[in-house]
Design a protein around this motif. Structure first.
Motif, mmCIF file in Angstrom:
data_model
loop_
_atom_site.group_PDB
_atom_site.id
_atom_site.type_symbol
_atom_site.label_atom_id
_atom_site.label_comp_id
_atom_site.label_asym_id
_atom_site.label_seq_id
_atom_site.Cartn_x
_atom_site.Cartn_y
_atom_site.Cartn_z
ATOM 1 N N MET A 75 -40.391 -84.340 64.429
ATOM 2 C CA MET A 75 -39.625 -83.269 65.061
ATOM 3 C C MET A 75 -39.957 -81.943 64.369
ATOM 4 N N ALA A 76 -40.337 -80.964 65.149
ATOM 5 C CA ALA A 76 -40.589 -79.626 64.626
ATOM 6 C C ALA A 76 -40.760 -78.680 65.791
ATOM 7 N N THR A 77 -40.190 -77.492 65.691
ATOM 8 C CA THR A 77 -40.286 -76.489 66.740
ATOM 9 C C THR A 77 -40.719 -75.158 66.140
ATOM 10 N N SER A 125 -34.472 -75.379 68.957
ATOM 11 C CA SER A 125 -34.248 -76.494 68.042
ATOM 12 C C SER A 125 -34.783 -77.791 68.636
ATOM 13 N N SER A 126 -35.234 -78.680 67.761
ATOM 14 C CA SER A 126 -35.645 -80.008 68.191
ATOM 15 C C SER A 126 -34.534 -81.032 67.948
ATOM 16 N N ARG A 183 -45.744 -86.047 73.604
ATOM 17 C CA ARG A 183 -44.894 -84.895 73.310
ATOM 18 C C ARG A 183 -43.798 -84.786 74.359
ATOM 19 N N THR A 208 -35.079 -78.379 62.980
ATOM 20 C CA THR A 208 -34.500 -79.666 63.352
ATOM 21 C C THR A 208 -33.086 -79.734 62.795
ATOM 22 N N THR A 224 -40.500 -81.500 70.330
ATOM 23 C CA THR A 224 -40.614 -80.073 70.038
ATOM 24 C C THR A 224 -40.176 -79.252 71.242
ATOM 25 N N ASP A 250 -39.975 -82.402 75.344
ATOM 26 C CA ASP A 250 -39.039 -81.309 75.094
ATOM 27 C C ASP A 250 -37.641 -81.906 74.933
ATOM 28 N N THR A 271 -43.946 -86.739 69.340
ATOM 29 C CA THR A 271 -43.586 -85.432 68.793
ATOM 30 C C THR A 271 -42.502 -84.813 69.654
#
Length: 212
Positions: free
Chosen positions: A143-145, A151-152, A79, A174, A109, A81, A107
């Motif tokens: 990608m998902a937040t 936002s990703s 993961r 995204t 996020t 940022d 990932t």
């Protein structure tokens, strides 16, 4: 400056910007390698814990995770940022062939404390991502937040992604994502857009080879 000289300057400027390495574009000053946290990069030992520790060590200031031209076995999802961390590889391989079912190799996020605006563009570049097979539920990059107003968004450049159920999954929040010279192949689904939750605005692809 006028005439041909001015035209030459403005023609060359976008190319010069695109050529900047991730290290020059990241807002943070840190540069870390997973080897500093025990990664072997021999394709035999699981390096996931060491890679994640290196990402975490960049802290809130962010920076660049630098991967060598080695094969890093990754048996669990990573993961990062996208507002703080870039990944720069010299054709480094992330071998996710042993990922558990339903797992994303990487990932992307943004957490709730991520900057909303005014952060430099982050880049994931120069990697080869290999998955456990196209018939499963694995994902190369997801990608998902969940955090509102975050936002990703990120730039993907010079990546090869193969043998995943889904190559790249663009999920919630995204947008403002760019892809340059992506090769996504041998996947059950090349690109998936799985959310309408503030997602899908200004998605761009340049010089990419995308195929199921």
């Amino acid at each position: 400056m006028a005439g041909p000289d001015r035209r030459a300057l403005f023609t060359a400027a976008p190319l010069a910007l695109a050529a900047l390495p991730a290290a020059a574009q990241a807002p943070g000053t840190g540069r870390v390698t997973p080897e500093a946290f025990g990664a072997r990069g021999d394709g035999q030992a699981d390096d996931a814990r060491a890679i994640q520790a290196a990402i975490n060590a960049l802290g809130p200031q962010g920076g660049v995770l630098v991967l060598a031209a080695r094969t890093y076995r990754v048996d669990r999802g990573l993961r990062l940022d996208p507002t703080r961390v870039s990944v720069s590889g010299a054709r480094a391989v992330l071998d996710g062939r042993r990922l558990p079912a339903g797992t994303a190799l990487l990932t992307v996020t943004a957490p709730a404390d991520a900057p909303q605006y005014d952060h430099g563009p982050q880049v994931i570049e120069g990697l080869i991502l290999r998955g456990p097979g196209s018939r499963g539920a694995s994902t190369g990059i997801a990608m998902a937040t969940a955090a509102e107003t975050r936002s990703s968004r990120i730039t993907l450049r010079n990546l090869s992604i193969s043998d995943f159920g889904t190559g790249i999954d663009y999920g919630a929040k995204t947008y403002l994502c760019q892809g340059f010279s992506l090769q996504v192949h041998g996947c059950g689904t090349c690109l998936a857009f799985t959310s309408n939750d503030d997602a899908g605005e200004s998605m761009s692809f340049y010089g990419c080879t995308l195929g199921n």
